[in-house]
Design a protein around this motif. Sequence first.
Motif, mmCIF file in Angstrom:
data_model
loop_
_atom_site.group_PDB
_atom_site.id
_atom_site.type_symbol
_atom_site.label_atom_id
_atom_site.label_comp_id
_atom_site.label_asym_id
_atom_site.label_seq_id
_atom_site.Cartn_x
_atom_site.Cartn_y
_atom_site.Cartn_z
ATOM 1 N N ARG A 115 -9.836 2.654 -5.583
ATOM 2 C CA ARG A 115 -8.533 3.029 -6.140
ATOM 3 C C ARG A 115 -7.737 3.958 -5.223
ATOM 4 O O ARG A 115 -7.270 5.022 -5.636
ATOM 5 N N ILE A 116 -7.642 3.556 -3.961
ATOM 6 C CA ILE A 116 -6.784 4.300 -3.035
ATOM 7 C C ILE A 116 -5.792 3.320 -2.424
ATOM 8 O O ILE A 116 -6.197 2.333 -1.813
ATOM 9 N N ALA A 117 -4.510 3.588 -2.618
ATOM 10 C CA ALA A 117 -3.484 2.762 -1.971
ATOM 11 C C ALA A 117 -3.320 3.238 -0.531
ATOM 12 O O ALA A 117 -3.276 4.435 -0.274
ATOM 13 N N LEU A 118 -3.300 2.304 0.418
ATOM 14 C CA LEU A 118 -3.177 2.664 1.830
ATOM 15 C C LEU A 118 -1.893 2.094 2.408
ATOM 16 O O LEU A 118 -1.524 0.957 2.110
ATOM 17 N N ALA A 119 -1.257 2.886 3.270
ATOM 18 C CA ALA A 119 -0.113 2.361 4.021
ATOM 19 C C ALA A 119 -0.665 1.467 5.135
ATOM 20 O O ALA A 119 -1.830 1.596 5.515
ATOM 21 N N ASP A 120 0.169 0.572 5.664
ATOM 22 C CA ASP A 120 -0.301 -0.388 6.670
ATOM 23 C C ASP A 120 -0.948 0.292 7.863
ATOM 24 O O ASP A 120 -2.021 -0.105 8.318
ATOM 25 N N GLU A 121 -0.278 1.321 8.366
ATOM 26 C CA GLU A 121 -0.788 2.006 9.550
ATOM 27 C C GLU A 121 -2.140 2.666 9.276
ATOM 28 O O GLU A 121 -3.064 2.603 10.075
ATOM 29 N N GLU A 122 -2.215 3.295 8.083
ATOM 30 C CA GLU A 122 -3.436 3.960 7.648
ATOM 31 C C GLU A 122 -4.598 2.967 7.591
ATOM 32 O O GLU A 122 -5.708 3.247 8.030
#
Lengths: 487, 93
Positions: free
Chosen positions: B14-21
Amino acid sequence: MEELFFKSAEALGQMLAQKSLSSAELTQTFIQRIKAIDPEVQAFLSLDEEKSLRQARASDERRAKGQLLGPIDGIPIGMKDVIAEKGQPLTCGSKILEHYISPYDAAVTERLHRAGAVLVGRSNLDEFAMGSSTENSAYQKTRNPWNLEYVPGGSSGGSAAAVCSGEVPLALGSDTGGSIRQPAACCGIAGLKTTYGLVSRYGLPALASSTDQIGPFARNVADLAVLLQAIAGYDERDSTSCRVDIPDYRRLLDRPPKPRRLGIPKEYFAEGIDGEVQRAVEEAIAFYGAQGHQIVDISLPHTPYAIPVYYIVMTAEASSNLARYDGIRYTHRSPAATNALDIYFKSRREGFGPEVKRRIILGTYVLSSDHRDAYYIRAQKVRRLIAEDFSRAFEKVDAILSPTAPTTAFKFGEKMNNPLQMYLSDICTVAISLAGLPGLVIPCGFSGAGLPIGLQLIGKAFHEGELLAIAQQFEKAHDFSQRYPKI
Amino acid sequence: MENIDVDPIAELCRIALADEERKTIAEQLNTMLAYMAQIKAVDVEGVEPMLHASAIHSILRDDQPGESFPAETALLNAPEQKNNQILVPRIVE
């Protein structure tokens, strides 16, 4: 005044006893010190001046009535911001707990209250104690008082730097894989990771439950003993708390320890240990040999696996423990969330920093059904082999001596882009955590660049008293613990 | 070398990640896992997993109700609350 800042808690206690100053004056003096130098050191996340002075005045009243609660009554203490204190922040160095206020006291906090200590403030740490430099704090970068361009170690870097710079004489930290010992070494002060089960974890938000322990930082070994005395002991609210007899640690000191067999594990002096660190530790070993202790070469053959095992076990446990920070009950809740599931995803994205996310994801991976056997279960088996190495060694020796970290403190940013390099800072401390043993660190030298070097003494479970005595013998014959940073 | 597909793992925890991350984390985790994989070389035949540092198991207290927080105290840090309960968005339509 400078002398006051670098006095031991015991010496300050004597000044209080002789009425050369009151606890209120002492507390005020240390708070002024913090206000003066902490803009540079950045050890504290928050101070509560009013509450501290209230506690100090209560101590003065007890003293006037002859009702003192013990040797740390009226002495200022710093608390790592991961140990609950009712009414105070408990950020754990994380944005996700930015506005959290503890509704209750941790077991050690209750014990410090019962001992009359003055809890001045909350010290900085790597977010959720994940790190070896305190750079992972979501709030600020604590600097090493010996050289402000260097890290203080971590994760209890705030507590270590606060004691080192004379902001407080004593502090508590927590150690899951080296988080008390490595910063103690980096800052040139005394620190103790206690035997698993000696100090209650109640009120310490869980990171890796099977190795988390709270322990003391101090300027010298006698103070370490006194603070340990205040916090050690059984607590029914921590299911891993052990019912063991607690000796009078302070009374075991001040006389030379009996000749002991001291083990030197060859794996802790392998490739990768800095030459200056190695020399300082070898000189300490030679000192003990000259004092009549028997120096015994030993092997802990599974040492090379300690880092991979630790980071598998630790991240697995952390991924589970940190599931509680969900945006629902008591943490930051993302204002951008549109539905319940979204609250989890977005609150955790906004609230956690990169290292915490990395470890939760790694931990989730090693626990996932396809990889559990290859990583998590296998790591738990190798963990047993690591623990058995120590059991076998302790059939031949009474204590083990080693470096605390492969190098002295490093510069800011040096390891931030390479998490694996950062993990390797813990190479001398994690095996002891996996085995649940006590590890005590004292300064044993300085590098050419003027940075402290720490000696680690590893003991049998619940033999803290013996470690303190052996450590003090070295301390008394050297002046390392009387050197102070110029700050 | 294994190549972690980060997305399903991030979904699980349940962690949303940005593309770069996502890209950075995937690279870093692959490096770490390659390092962790050295434990596969250890002979663990017949070794029991060690789950804890101490040998204590199943500590249970007597089944007696003890003191607990009043609701107001327990809700002190709730991000949203109403009538002594934590408020969340509608879950069942």
